[in-house]
Scaffold this motif. Structure first.
Motif, mmCIF file in Angstrom:
data_model
loop_
_atom_site.group_PDB
_atom_site.id
_atom_site.type_symbol
_atom_site.label_atom_id
_atom_site.label_comp_id
_atom_site.label_asym_id
_atom_site.label_seq_id
_atom_site.Cartn_x
_atom_site.Cartn_y
_atom_site.Cartn_z
ATOM 1 N N PRO A 100 2.278 1.686 -0.903
ATOM 2 C CA PRO A 100 3.067 2.344 -1.952
ATOM 3 C C PRO A 100 3.340 1.404 -3.120
ATOM 4 N N PHE A 101 3.228 1.954 -4.320
ATOM 5 C CA PHE A 101 3.520 1.197 -5.532
ATOM 6 C C PHE A 101 4.605 1.919 -6.324
ATOM 7 N N TYR A 102 5.592 1.129 -6.775
ATOM 8 C CA TYR A 102 6.647 1.724 -7.592
ATOM 9 C C TYR A 102 6.114 2.034 -8.976
ATOM 10 N N GLU A 103 6.314 3.269 -9.399
ATOM 11 C CA GLU A 103 5.924 3.707 -10.744
ATOM 12 C C GLU A 103 7.017 4.630 -11.268
ATOM 13 N N ALA A 104 7.791 4.162 -12.232
ATOM 14 C CA ALA A 104 8.926 4.921 -12.725
ATOM 15 C C ALA A 104 8.491 6.283 -13.259
ATOM 16 N N ALA A 105 9.277 7.290 -12.926
ATOM 17 C CA ALA A 105 8.988 8.652 -13.422
ATOM 18 C C ALA A 105 9.176 8.690 -14.931
ATOM 19 N N GLU A 106 8.294 9.429 -15.595
ATOM 20 C CA GLU A 106 8.392 9.537 -17.060
ATOM 21 C C GLU A 106 9.492 10.503 -17.461
ATOM 22 N N VAL A 131 -11.849 5.160 -1.652
ATOM 23 C CA VAL A 131 -10.602 5.220 -0.891
ATOM 24 C C VAL A 131 -9.351 4.979 -1.734
ATOM 25 N N ARG A 132 -9.492 4.404 -2.922
ATOM 26 C CA ARG A 132 -8.322 4.004 -3.712
ATOM 27 C C ARG A 132 -7.292 5.108 -3.892
ATOM 28 N N ASP A 133 -7.741 6.249 -4.376
ATOM 29 C CA ASP A 133 -6.807 7.318 -4.716
ATOM 30 C C ASP A 133 -6.082 7.870 -3.494
ATOM 31 N N SER A 134 -6.650 7.637 -2.326
ATOM 32 C CA SER A 134 -6.025 8.143 -1.106
ATOM 33 C C SER A 134 -4.927 7.224 -0.601
ATOM 34 N N ILE A 135 -5.175 5.916 -0.623
ATOM 35 C CA ILE A 135 -4.235 5.016 0.060
ATOM 36 C C ILE A 135 -3.297 4.262 -0.893
ATOM 37 N N GLU A 136 -3.575 4.278 -2.184
ATOM 38 C CA GLU A 136 -2.636 3.703 -3.152
ATOM 39 C C GLU A 136 -1.714 4.827 -3.621
ATOM 40 N N VAL A 137 -0.468 4.808 -3.152
ATOM 41 C CA VAL A 137 0.459 5.918 -3.361
ATOM 42 C C VAL A 137 1.531 5.512 -4.377
ATOM 43 N N ARG A 138 1.643 6.269 -5.447
ATOM 44 C CA ARG A 138 2.649 5.990 -6.474
ATOM 45 C C ARG A 138 3.971 6.625 -6.072
ATOM 46 N N VAL A 139 5.042 5.838 -6.146
ATOM 47 C CA VAL A 139 6.366 6.283 -5.716
ATOM 48 C C VAL A 139 7.341 6.056 -6.865
ATOM 49 N N PRO A 140 8.123 7.055 -7.264
ATOM 50 C CA PRO A 140 8.931 6.947 -8.483
ATOM 51 C C PRO A 140 10.272 6.242 -8.328
ATOM 52 N N ARG A 141 10.530 5.626 -7.181
ATOM 53 C CA ARG A 141 11.804 4.935 -7.002
ATOM 54 C C ARG A 141 11.665 3.849 -5.948
ATOM 55 N N ILE A 192 6.342 -3.881 -0.103
ATOM 56 C CA ILE A 192 7.467 -4.526 -0.783
ATOM 57 C C ILE A 192 7.648 -4.060 -2.220
ATOM 58 N N ASP A 193 6.642 -3.425 -2.805
ATOM 59 C CA ASP A 193 6.806 -2.968 -4.190
ATOM 60 C C ASP A 193 7.850 -1.860 -4.297
ATOM 61 N N ILE A 194 8.135 -1.163 -3.205
ATOM 62 C CA ILE A 194 9.146 -0.095 -3.248
ATOM 63 C C ILE A 194 10.442 -0.495 -2.552
ATOM 64 N N LEU A 195 10.564 -1.768 -2.167
ATOM 65 C CA LEU A 195 11.795 -2.239 -1.534
ATOM 66 C C LEU A 195 12.742 -2.746 -2.611
ATOM 67 N N ALA A 196 13.940 -2.180 -2.653
ATOM 68 C CA ALA A 196 14.936 -2.607 -3.624
ATOM 69 C C ALA A 196 15.384 -4.036 -3.311
ATOM 70 N N GLU A 197 15.716 -4.786 -4.344
ATOM 71 C CA GLU A 197 16.200 -6.145 -4.126
ATOM 72 C C GLU A 197 17.460 -6.119 -3.275
ATOM 73 N N GLY A 198 17.472 -6.937 -2.235
ATOM 74 C CA GLY A 198 18.593 -6.955 -1.310
ATOM 75 C C GLY A 198 18.508 -5.889 -0.234
ATOM 76 N N GLY A 199 17.395 -5.138 -0.214
ATOM 77 C CA GLY A 199 17.240 -4.066 0.762
ATOM 78 C C GLY A 199 16.784 -4.570 2.126
ATOM 79 N N THR A 200 16.512 -3.609 3.011
ATOM 80 C CA THR A 200 16.078 -3.917 4.375
ATOM 81 C C THR A 200 14.706 -3.317 4.621
ATOM 82 N N LEU A 201 13.789 -4.151 5.094
ATOM 83 C CA LEU A 201 12.471 -3.681 5.494
ATOM 84 C C LEU A 201 12.392 -3.736 7.011
ATOM 85 N N MET A 202 12.228 -2.579 7.636
ATOM 86 C CA MET A 202 12.159 -2.494 9.085
ATOM 87 C C MET A 202 10.733 -2.172 9.508
ATOM 88 N N ILE A 203 10.213 -2.924 10.475
ATOM 89 C CA ILE A 203 8.839 -2.719 10.931
ATOM 90 C C ILE A 203 8.801 -2.629 12.447
#
Length: 430
Positions: free
Chosen positions: A424-430, A267-277, A306-317
């Protein structure tokens, strides 16, 4: 743009205003088998690193099958009867078989809820189906302490003493233990309260490795493996993986640690999503029914993105919270958070070897609170319950989104419709 968010049993529509750049984060789709019953049949016939159940059960008089409680949408209806039939074919009497609900320190699942959970009237009528009660000392066998971190280990004696032991469950991301299922169904699932309260204490929770999708050096995962080893002998695991529509897409069966890892690897590759920002506004859910029945369970959905939430941002659930805040112990922890504030509350936790029951969920809420603002959309939550959430509360999702966009000036957002089932995990674009 309209996006359906997981909410209760019916969903809720998010209507993103025109001109707002929207990134939707979903799991990678995986094929759905045509015949889920056949999937179960095949994995039972081909156990991983263990003898077939039909062989292992010869001469056995008792068996204990663990199932997850109502907070997990495990398809018990698909596998409980086939497993039981294999046991009885090998000579285990129906009177010797127990289906034990691994409640941990959650409330029991009784009457109609137990019937819904088991999902098979034949099972309910032919074997013993009961709940685990972590606070009942007499129900447990104390096995000593783990060698690494000294966790006291007590496990439900119905499981410890059974000739055949099987833990069943759902493999999904878990915000503390990395992944659910397998060893986690034993501890905390059928563990004594002292076991649960120790490895849910701050010395475990504040470890950076105790996080979503991580098993490397994760202290909870490592202690759970130690507990499995302390139990000794062969313990079977039956693991299931579901897609976002709750279809069975994978199952594994066999030795509990190896079979669990097979499901994790699948299941890893399906639910662990890399996000470039990262994003100033992340809109997510508590995964819908049955996970979003309480605010207690809703905290999971606050932590996983939270890995893709910018510092000082808003998380809405968005969460239904039809059963309210959760346990009275959790309410008390939330009240202490509101009264003391996050920093002072955490200091009280760091002094304890045993966590107070359910206060660890409040501790996990601190993680997104350190980053930014949490906004909860839970129209069914009472004003009394809202007062102890410690977060900003609203009744309407679309109104709340527009309000945040207006006050922040943001022109983009990220949406995670399935909540904590996708990480989602933040992973900077190369």
């Amino acid at each position: 743009m309209q996006i359906e968010m997981a909410y209760g049993q019916k969903g809720m529509m998010l209507d993103v205003p025109a001109g707002i750049e929207t990134t939707i984060i979903r799991r990678k789709p995986l094929p759905v088998p045509d015949d889920p019953a056949r999937v179960i049949e095949m994995v039972l016939a081909n156990p991983i690193s263990a003898a077939p159940l039909s062989e292992a059960a010869r001469g056995a008089k008792t068996a204990c099958i663990l199932i997850c409680d109502i907070t997990r949408p495990v398809p018990n209806r698909l596998f409980l009867r086939p497993v039981i039939e294999q046991l009885t074919a090998a000579g285990v009497p129906l009177s010797g078989i127990t289906v034990l609900v691994a409640t941990g320190l959650h409330r029991p699942n009784l009457d109609d809820e137990l019937a819904e959970l088991v999902g098979d009237r034949w099972v309910l009528e032919n074997v013993t189906c009961v709940n685990h009660y972590a606070r009942e000392d007499a129900d447990h066998v104390m096995l000593g302490t783990t060698p690494g971190r000294g966790v006291p280990v007590g496990i439900d004696k119905r499981f410890v003493e059974a000739d055949i032991r099987i833990a069943t469950g759902l493999v999904e991301p878990h915000f503390m233990a990395g992944y659910s299922g397998g060893r986690k169904v034993i501890a905390p699932g059928v563990a004594h309260h002292s076991t649960i309260r120790t490895f849910h204490s701050a010395r475990f929770m504040e470890d950076p490795a105790a996080s979503s999708c991580n098993l490397d050096n994760n202290p909870l995962h490592e202690e759970q493996l130690e507990i499995v080893r302390m139990l000794g002998g062969t313990i079977y695991g039956l693991n299931t993986v579901l897609d976002e529509h709750r279809n069975l897409i994978f199952a594994s069966f066999g030795e509990i640690i190896e079979s669990h890892m097979a499901a994790v690897d699948f299941v890893r590759d399906s639910i662990e999503v890399r996000v470039p920002r990262k994003f100033g506004l992340v809109v997510t859910s508590a995964a819908g029914y049955p996970l979003d029945r309480t605010y207690y369970q809703t905290v999971k959905g606050m932590v996983t993105p939270i890995d893709i939430l910018a510092e000082g941002g808003t998380l809405m659930i968005v969460s239904e919270c039809g059963e309210g805040i959760g346990s009275e112990e959790f309410r008390a922890a939330q009240q202490r958070l509101v009264t003391l504030g996050p920093d002072a509350f955490l200091k009280t936790l760091l002094k304890k070897d045993f966590a107070d029951i359910d206060e660890w969920q409040t501790e996990m809420q601190l993680k997104p609170m350190r980053l930014g603002t949490i906004v909860l959309v839970a129209p069914e939550l009472s004003e009394q319950d809202r007062a102890v959430t410690g977060v900003e509360c609203h009744d309407d999702l679309n109104t709340a989104v527009r309000l945040v966009l207006a006050r922040t000036g943001l022109r983009e957002l990220a949406v995670v419709p399935e909540g904590p089932y996708v990480v989602p995990f933040y992973e900077a674009a190369e």
